[in-house]
Design a protein around this motif. Structure first.
Motif, mmCIF file in Angstrom:
data_model
loop_
_atom_site.group_PDB
_atom_site.id
_atom_site.type_symbol
_atom_site.label_atom_id
_atom_site.label_comp_id
_atom_site.label_asym_id
_atom_site.label_seq_id
_atom_site.Cartn_x
_atom_site.Cartn_y
_atom_site.Cartn_z
ATOM 1 N N ASP A 233 -28.947 38.283 2.460
ATOM 2 C CA ASP A 233 -29.517 39.312 3.314
ATOM 3 C C ASP A 233 -30.187 40.378 2.462
ATOM 4 N N ASN A 234 -31.118 41.085 3.070
ATOM 5 C CA ASN A 234 -31.833 42.136 2.332
ATOM 6 C C ASN A 234 -30.896 43.207 1.803
ATOM 7 N N GLU A 235 -29.806 43.485 2.579
ATOM 8 C CA GLU A 235 -28.923 44.563 2.167
ATOM 9 C C GLU A 235 -27.929 44.155 1.100
ATOM 10 N N SER A 236 -27.801 42.850 0.815
ATOM 11 C CA SER A 236 -26.883 42.396 -0.219
ATOM 12 C C SER A 236 -27.675 42.118 -1.493
ATOM 13 N N VAL A 237 -27.148 42.601 -2.596
ATOM 14 C CA VAL A 237 -27.847 42.443 -3.870
ATOM 15 C C VAL A 237 -27.074 41.453 -4.729
ATOM 16 N N GLY B 131 -23.427 36.723 4.690
ATOM 17 C CA GLY B 131 -24.667 37.318 4.203
ATOM 18 C C GLY B 131 -25.568 36.359 3.461
ATOM 19 N N ILE B 132 -25.326 35.053 3.619
ATOM 20 C CA ILE B 132 -26.111 34.049 2.899
ATOM 21 C C ILE B 132 -27.109 33.387 3.844
ATOM 22 N N ASN B 133 -28.363 33.369 3.439
ATOM 23 C CA ASN B 133 -29.406 32.734 4.243
ATOM 24 C C ASN B 133 -29.735 31.325 3.768
ATOM 25 N N GLY B 134 -29.551 31.075 2.476
ATOM 26 C CA GLY B 134 -29.872 29.751 1.957
ATOM 27 C C GLY B 134 -29.364 29.568 0.545
ATOM 28 N N ALA B 135 -29.372 28.316 0.108
ATOM 29 C CA ALA B 135 -28.927 28.017 -1.254
ATOM 30 C C ALA B 135 -29.594 26.744 -1.741
ATOM 31 N N VAL B 136 -29.918 26.736 -3.023
ATOM 32 C CA VAL B 136 -30.498 25.554 -3.662
ATOM 33 C C VAL B 136 -29.712 25.274 -4.938
ATOM 34 N N ILE C 121 -17.530 38.595 -0.203
ATOM 35 C CA ILE C 121 -17.420 37.662 -1.325
ATOM 36 C C ILE C 121 -16.718 36.379 -0.884
ATOM 37 N N ILE C 122 -15.631 36.526 -0.120
ATOM 38 C CA ILE C 122 -14.863 35.372 0.358
ATOM 39 C C ILE C 122 -15.741 34.441 1.191
ATOM 40 N N ASN C 123 -16.436 35.004 2.165
ATOM 41 C CA ASN C 123 -17.215 34.180 3.085
ATOM 42 C C ASN C 123 -18.504 33.654 2.464
ATOM 43 N N ALA C 124 -19.083 34.401 1.557
ATOM 44 C CA ALA C 124 -20.272 33.909 0.861
ATOM 45 C C ALA C 124 -19.924 32.676 0.029
ATOM 46 N N ASN C 125 -18.840 32.766 -0.732
ATOM 47 C CA ASN C 125 -18.410 31.626 -1.531
ATOM 48 C C ASN C 125 -18.045 30.437 -0.644
ATOM 49 N N ALA C 126 -17.383 30.725 0.484
ATOM 50 C CA ALA C 126 -16.965 29.649 1.393
ATOM 51 C C ALA C 126 -18.170 28.955 2.023
ATOM 52 N N TRP C 127 -19.205 29.729 2.397
ATOM 53 C CA TRP C 127 -20.404 29.130 3.006
ATOM 54 C C TRP C 127 -21.108 28.217 1.995
#
Length: 368
Positions: A281-285, A230-235, A160-166
């Motif tokens: 990522d596929n494994e993260s929902v 676990g983030i591949n992209g964002a719009v 959660i920390i790194n996803a938000n940071a990315w």
């Protein structure tokens, strides 16, 4: 004792601490002081226990009732507030250090957005400043920018920390990019040109791609992978006239790069203003207030159809010839990089991921 605050290094004495000392020295009760000050005994109790702060009137009255100067109470109150803030900030930094241990500081250092320092406290301050948050604890909030479904067991704080940071990093960089006013019709007209870039080297196609995005009103951001994000992209729409399209460049093979790019382009066309569309990522929902499953399926289908039109693909499948020569011939026919065809065949389970056909896959060296 509630009328003082300490952290092992600093001590902040609330003015009530000195009022209590005075009462003890003068053998005066709180009730008597309350009468002298013309306030309730309850308020005096709050004061001596550090639960009531001084105001201008109370400062004046204490100076009269206790025979002291007004300045002495002002100074005590000022010093208390300064040291209290220092203690609170130091304590907050110590808590943030625990969060920062889950973050790869070198990620932001390599981007050139934070200072090169090995001091943990300075790293915390630098990350707060760049990420525009008062505490790194904000990143632990799973509905801050990226929200995971609560039923997923393999998601922990570091994800959660790194996803938000990315995502926040992508937003910061995208916000300062200068682009023209949004023009989705122009972007749509350029899809064939973008597809034709698949047979070019990154050094050639990236400048062309960026120019198209800039003219379309799209702030295109390529970021390195951030461990555990676990983030591949964002719009995300940045107002009504600009949209962020951010991609993780860790999957540097042509097939995954171009599939991810067209996937995100479809999210731009979906125009879900007011929402951040995250591709994970596929494994993260991921969870969202919008129908992400539908949007993701639409984006997947769009990317597949743009890269390898279904009519041509189905005709190729009917031949049941997945040899090097056959794939290269088919790729030339539809003007696509052969590794993209291999990747599609692997995803559709016509060939094995460990196949020697991987030699047809091109690995990119991509800079942001």
């Amino acid at each position: 004792m509630s009328n003082l605050i300490e952290n092992g290094r600093l001590i902040a004495f609330h003015p009530g601490y000195y009022v209590k000392e005075y009462l003890e020295h003068q053998n005066m009760t709180q009730a008597e002081l309350a009468k002298r000050l013309q306030i309730s005994e309850k308020d005096v109790s709050k004061l001596v226990n550090g639960k009531k702060n001084l105001d201008e009137k109370l400062i004046d009255n204490l100076a009269i009732a206790l025979g002291t100067s007004r300045e002495s109470w002002e100074n005590l109150d000022k010093k208390y507030k300064i040291v209290k803030r220092q203690i609170e900030e130091e304590n907050k930094i110590e808590r943030d250090k625990l969060i920062q241990k889950n973050m790869d500081y070198s990620f932001w250092k390599k981007l050139g957005v934070v200072k090169d320092t090995k001091d943990a406290s300075e790293q915390v301050k630098e990350l707060r400043k760049f990420l525009k948050i008062v505490s790194l604890e904000v990143l632990k909030t799973d509905n801050f920018l990226v929200q995971y479904k609560t039923a997923v067991k393999n998601i922990d704080d570091k994800n959660i920390i790194n996803a938000n940071a990315w995502v926040q990093t992508a937003l910061n960089i995208g916000n300062v990019k200068i682009v023209e006013s949004i023009d989705l019709n122009y972007l749509k007209s350029k899809l064939p040109d973008i597809r034709n870039m698949t047979v070019k080297d990154p050094q050639i196609f990236l400048p062309e791609l960026r120019r198209i995005f800039e003219k379309s009103g799209v702030a295109f951001v390529l970021l390195p992978n951030l461990k555990n994000s676990g983030i591949n992209g964002a719009v995300k729409w940045l107002g009504d006239d600009k949209v962020l399209l951010a991609m993780n460049n860790r999957r540097k093979y042509a097939d995954t790069f171009w599939f991810a790019l067209f996937h995100e382009i479809k999210h731009v066309f979906q125009q879900k203003k007011g929402h951040i569309i995250i591709s994970g990522d596929n494994e993260s929902v991921l969870d969202s207030k919008i129908d992400m499953l539908r949007l993701e399926n639409e984006a997947d289908n769009f990317a597949q159809e743009i890269l390898i039109p279904s009519e041509e693909y189905n005709s190729f499948l009917k031949k049941e010839d997945f040899s090097f020569d056959s794939i290269e011939e088919f790729s030339r026919k539809i003007n696509i990089q052969p590794g993209i065809v291999v990747g599609r065949l692997q995803r559709d389970k016509y060939v094995d991921y460990g196949s020697s056909l991987n030699k047809l896959k091109v690995k990119y060296i991509i800079s942001r």
